[in-house]
Design a protein around this motif. Sequence first.
Motif, PDB file in Angstrom:
ATOM      1  N   LEU A   1      -1.074  -0.405  -4.152  1.00 30.28           N
ATOM      2  CA  LEU A   1      -2.503  -0.207  -3.896  1.00 30.28           C
ATOM      3  C   LEU A   1      -2.695   1.235  -3.457  1.00 30.28           C
ATOM      4  O   LEU A   1      -2.167   1.661  -2.427  1.00 30.28           O
ATOM      5  N   THR A   2      -3.458   1.988  -4.243  1.00 25.09           N
ATOM      6  CA  THR A   2      -3.678   3.398  -3.918  1.00 25.09           C
ATOM      7  C   THR A   2      -4.893   3.923  -4.660  1.00 25.09           C
ATOM      8  O   THR A   2      -5.173   3.499  -5.782  1.00 25.09           O
TER       9      THR A   2
ATOM     10  N   ALA B   1      -0.684  -3.165   7.036  1.00 25.92           N
ATOM     11  CA  ALA B   1      -1.875  -3.729   7.654  1.00 25.92           C
ATOM     12  C   ALA B   1      -3.157  -3.333   6.916  1.00 25.92           C
ATOM     13  O   ALA B   1      -4.038  -4.166   6.695  1.00 25.92           O
ATOM     14  N   GLN B   2      -3.268  -2.079   6.508  1.00 27.04           N
ATOM     15  CA  GLN B   2      -4.484  -1.644   5.792  1.00 27.04           C
ATOM     16  C   GLN B   2      -4.663  -2.432   4.508  1.00 27.04           C
ATOM     17  O   GLN B   2      -5.768  -2.839   4.156  1.00 27.04           O
TER      18      GLN B   2
ATOM     19  N   ALA C   1      -7.597  -5.050   3.587  1.00 29.83           N
ATOM     20  CA  ALA C   1      -8.474  -4.811   2.429  1.00 29.83           C
ATOM     21  C   ALA C   1      -8.603  -6.083   1.576  1.00 29.83           C
ATOM     22  O   ALA C   1      -9.694  -6.434   1.131  1.00 29.83           O
TER      23      ALA C   1
ATOM     24  N   ALA D   1       6.777   4.720   3.879  1.00 31.23           N
ATOM     25  CA  ALA D   1       7.603   4.410   5.054  1.00 31.23           C
ATOM     26  C   ALA D   1       8.911   3.736   4.661  1.00 31.23           C
ATOM     27  O   ALA D   1       9.956   4.008   5.250  1.00 31.23           O
ATOM     28  N   ASP D   2       8.857   2.835   3.692  1.00 29.55           N
ATOM     29  CA  ASP D   2       9.997   1.941   3.441  1.00 29.55           C
ATOM     30  C   ASP D   2      10.638   2.101   2.061  1.00 29.55           C
ATOM     31  O   ASP D   2      11.747   1.611   1.849  1.00 29.55           O
TER      32      ASP D   2
ATOM     33  N   ALA E   1      -6.233   0.081  -8.108  1.00 27.96           N
ATOM     34  CA  ALA E   1      -7.141   1.042  -7.474  1.00 27.96           C
ATOM     35  C   ALA E   1      -7.892   0.436  -6.297  1.00 27.96           C
ATOM     36  O   ALA E   1      -8.318   1.157  -5.392  1.00 27.96           O
ATOM     37  N   SER E   2      -8.056  -0.892  -6.290  1.00 33.24           N
ATOM     38  CA  SER E   2      -8.726  -1.567  -5.167  1.00 33.24           C
ATOM     39  C   SER E   2      -8.434  -3.054  -5.293  1.00 33.24           C
ATOM     40  O   SER E   2      -8.117  -3.541  -6.391  1.00 33.24           O
ATOM     41  N   PRO E   3      -8.570  -3.822  -4.196  1.00 31.83           N
ATOM     42  CA  PRO E   3      -8.344  -5.269  -4.313  1.00 31.83           C
ATOM     43  C   PRO E   3      -9.269  -5.909  -5.350  1.00 31.83           C
ATOM     44  O   PRO E   3      -8.859  -6.813  -6.081  1.00 31.83           O
TER      45      PRO E   3
ATOM     46  N   GLU F   1       2.072  -7.962   0.415  1.00 32.34           N
ATOM     47  CA  GLU F   1       3.163  -7.821   1.384  1.00 32.34           C
ATOM     48  C   GLU F   1       2.814  -6.837   2.508  1.00 32.34           C
ATOM     49  O   GLU F   1       3.480  -6.789   3.521  1.00 32.34           O
ATOM     50  N   GLY F   2       1.760  -6.089   2.368  1.00 31.70           N
ATOM     51  CA  GLY F   2       1.359  -5.184   3.455  1.00 31.70           C
ATOM     52  C   GLY F   2       1.295  -3.753   2.991  1.00 31.70           C
ATOM     53  O   GLY F   2       1.329  -3.503   1.778  1.00 31.70           O
TER      54      GLY F   2
ATOM     55  N   GLY G   1       0.823  -1.205   0.000  1.00 33.48           N
ATOM     56  CA  GLY G   1       0.000   0.000   0.000  1.00 33.48           C
ATOM     57  C   GLY G   1       0.853   1.249   0.000  1.00 33.48           C
ATOM     58  O   GLY G   1       2.063   1.210   0.261  1.00 33.48           O
ATOM     59  N   ARG G   2       0.198   2.346  -0.250  1.00 32.32           N
ATOM     60  CA  ARG G   2       0.895   3.642  -0.307  1.00 32.32           C
ATOM     61  C   ARG G   2       1.659   3.930   0.992  1.00 32.32           C
ATOM     62  O   ARG G   2       2.755   4.491   0.963  1.00 32.32           O
ATOM     63  N   GLY G   3       1.098   3.513   2.142  1.00 31.36           N
ATOM     64  CA  GLY G   3       1.761   3.774   3.430  1.00 31.36           C
ATOM     65  C   GLY G   3       3.118   3.091   3.496  1.00 31.36           C
ATOM     66  O   GLY G   3       4.083   3.649   4.018  1.00 31.36           O
ATOM     67  N   THR G   4       3.192   1.875   2.968  1.00 25.31           N
ATOM     68  CA  THR G   4       4.461   1.131   2.981  1.00 25.31           C
ATOM     69  C   THR G   4       5.459   1.754   1.999  1.00 25.31           C
ATOM     70  O   THR G   4       6.651   1.846   2.296  1.00 25.31           O
TER      71      THR G   4
HETATM   72  N1  LIG Z   1       6.009  -6.237   9.161  1.00 26.35           N
HETATM   73  C1  LIG Z   1       5.726  -6.365   7.886  1.00 26.35           C
HETATM   74  O1  LIG Z   1       5.746  -7.451   7.377  1.00 26.35           O
HETATM   75  C2  LIG Z   1       5.359  -5.152   7.092  1.00 26.35           C
HETATM   76  C3  LIG Z   1       5.109  -5.293   5.733  1.00 26.35           C
HETATM   77  C4  LIG Z   1       4.748  -4.160   5.009  1.00 26.35           C
HETATM   78  C5  LIG Z   1       4.641  -2.919   5.656  1.00 26.35           C
HETATM   79  N2  LIG Z   1       4.905  -2.804   6.958  1.00 26.35           N
HETATM   80  C6  LIG Z   1       4.785  -1.501   7.654  1.00 26.35           C
HETATM   81  O2  LIG Z   1       3.403  -1.120   7.632  1.00 26.35           O
HETATM   82  C7  LIG Z   1       3.324   0.313   7.706  1.00 26.35           C
HETATM   83  C8  LIG Z   1       2.334   0.803   6.667  1.00 26.35           C
HETATM   84  O3  LIG Z   1       1.096   0.119   6.859  1.00 26.35           O
HETATM   85  P1  LIG Z   1      -0.288   0.885   6.775  1.00 26.35           P
HETATM   86  O4  LIG Z   1      -1.349  -0.072   7.186  1.00 26.35           O
HETATM   87  O5  LIG Z   1      -0.170   2.184   7.491  1.00 26.35           O
HETATM   88  O6  LIG Z   1      -0.393   1.281   5.240  1.00 26.35           O
HETATM   89  P2  LIG Z   1      -0.430   0.430   3.874  1.00 26.35           P
HETATM   90  O7  LIG Z   1      -1.392  -0.697   3.961  1.00 26.35           O
HETATM   91  O8  LIG Z   1       0.965   0.139   3.417  1.00 26.35           O
HETATM   92  O9  LIG Z   1      -0.998   1.565   2.879  1.00 26.35           O
HETATM   93  C9  LIG Z   1      -2.231   2.188   3.140  1.00 26.35           C
HETATM   94  C10 LIG Z   1      -2.665   2.862   1.852  1.00 26.35           C
HETATM   95  O10 LIG Z   1      -2.983   1.861   0.881  1.00 26.35           O
HETATM   96  C11 LIG Z   1      -4.054   2.312   0.080  1.00 26.35           C
HETATM   97  N3  LIG Z   1      -5.201   1.456   0.300  1.00 26.35           N
HETATM   98  C12 LIG Z   1      -5.499   0.673   1.377  1.00 26.35           C
HETATM   99  N4  LIG Z   1      -6.670   0.026   1.183  1.00 26.35           N
HETATM  100  C13 LIG Z   1      -7.115   0.422  -0.031  1.00 26.35           C
HETATM  101  C14 LIG Z   1      -8.268   0.097  -0.813  1.00 26.35           C
HETATM  102  N5  LIG Z   1      -9.218  -0.765  -0.365  1.00 26.35           N
HETATM  103  N6  LIG Z   1      -8.406   0.679  -2.038  1.00 26.35           N
HETATM  104  C15 LIG Z   1      -7.458   1.533  -2.506  1.00 26.35           C
HETATM  105  N7  LIG Z   1      -6.356   1.883  -1.809  1.00 26.35           N
HETATM  106  C16 LIG Z   1      -6.192   1.337  -0.588  1.00 26.35           C
HETATM  107  C17 LIG Z   1      -4.369   3.748   0.523  1.00 26.35           C
HETATM  108  O11 LIG Z   1      -3.502   4.576  -0.246  1.00 26.35           O
HETATM  109  P3  LIG Z   1      -3.969   6.063  -0.743  1.00 26.35           P
HETATM  110  O12 LIG Z   1      -4.147   6.831   0.529  1.00 26.35           O
HETATM  111  O13 LIG Z   1      -2.853   6.528  -1.601  1.00 26.35           O
HETATM  112  O14 LIG Z   1      -5.266   5.840  -1.461  1.00 26.35           O
HETATM  113  C18 LIG Z   1      -3.904   3.718   1.977  1.00 26.35           C
HETATM  114  O15 LIG Z   1      -3.632   5.001   2.491  1.00 26.35           O
HETATM  115  C19 LIG Z   1       4.727   0.822   7.457  1.00 26.35           C
HETATM  116  O16 LIG Z   1       5.237   1.254   8.709  1.00 26.35           O
HETATM  117  C20 LIG Z   1       5.506  -0.382   6.962  1.00 26.35           C
HETATM  118  O17 LIG Z   1       6.852  -0.312   7.349  1.00 26.35           O
HETATM  119  C21 LIG Z   1       5.261  -3.922   7.705  1.00 26.35           C
END
Ligand SMILES: NC(=O)c1ccc[n+]([C@@H]2O[C@H](COP(=O)([O-])OP(=O)(O)OC[C@H]3O[C@@H](n4cnc5c(N)ncnc54)[C@H](OP(=O)(O)O)[C@@H]3O)[C@@H](O)[C@H]2O)c1
Length: 134
Positions: free
Chosen positions: A35-36, A68-69, A73, A13-14, A48-50, A65-66, A7-10
């Motif tokens: 995913l964004t 969590a969001q 999803a 962040a990474d 754009a979505s799952p 791969e992540g 996702g965009r958050g990953t």
């Molecule tokens: N431990 C591990 O194995 C692991 C693996 C990966 C990541 N991480 C960590 O996880 C953190 C990020 O996780 P997170 O949960 O905050 O964010 P994330 O899942 O990486 O990204 C969230 C973004 O994904 C998009 N998204 C999510 N659901 C959606 C949907 N149904 N349709 C369209 N777009 C969607 C949106 O982007 P837009 O806002 O752009 O629409 C949302 O803001 C980081 O700190 C990273 O380091 C850990």
Amino acid sequence: MDAIIVGRGTLEADNPRLDVRLPGLEARSPERWLLTSGAAPEGWRRLASPEAIGAMDAAQYLMVEGGAQTARAFLAAGLVDRLLLYRALHEVGGEGPALPELAEAALSADLTWNATDRRPLGNDTLEVYERSGN
Ligand SMILES: NC(=O)c1ccc[n+]([C@@H]2O[C@H](COP(=O)([O-])OP(=O)(O)OC[C@H]3O[C@@H](n4cnc5c(N)ncnc54)[C@H](OP(=O)(O)O)[C@@H]3O)[C@@H](O)[C@H]2O)c1
């Protein structure tokens, strides 16, 4: 895996490469998807979505791969066939698990999933769950 998605958050962040770095296997790197709801930067393909995974026409196996969001999803959309959970001995962070629905007790109570493998990896543990009926 044919494709891998974060996702965009990953991405923010990474900034992960998500490629294969084993000598001689670099060409086996999966397609890299983001995913964004917004646009994807250069070098990434946008989902754009799952529910839009039909756009991945060349991919038979997708690794989610992540973070969590993103994982949540795909789970909520019923699009996950296999869970590979790598657990460490200790939780990190103060807010509890990012995905409580993937805690061992929650998974064993959920008839969606069958535990099919469990093995130690150093100090960590790999747990594998398959969707029932697969
Ligand atoms: N431990 C591990 O194995 C692991 C693996 C990966 C990541 N991480 C960590 O996880 C953190 C990020 O996780 P997170 O949960 O905050 O964010 P994330 O899942 O990486 O990204 C969230 C973004 O994904 C998009 N998204 C999510 N659901 C959606 C949907 N149904 N349709 C369209 N777009 C969607 C949106 O982007 P837009 O806002 O752009 O629409 C949302 O803001 C980081 O700190 C990273 O380091 C850990």
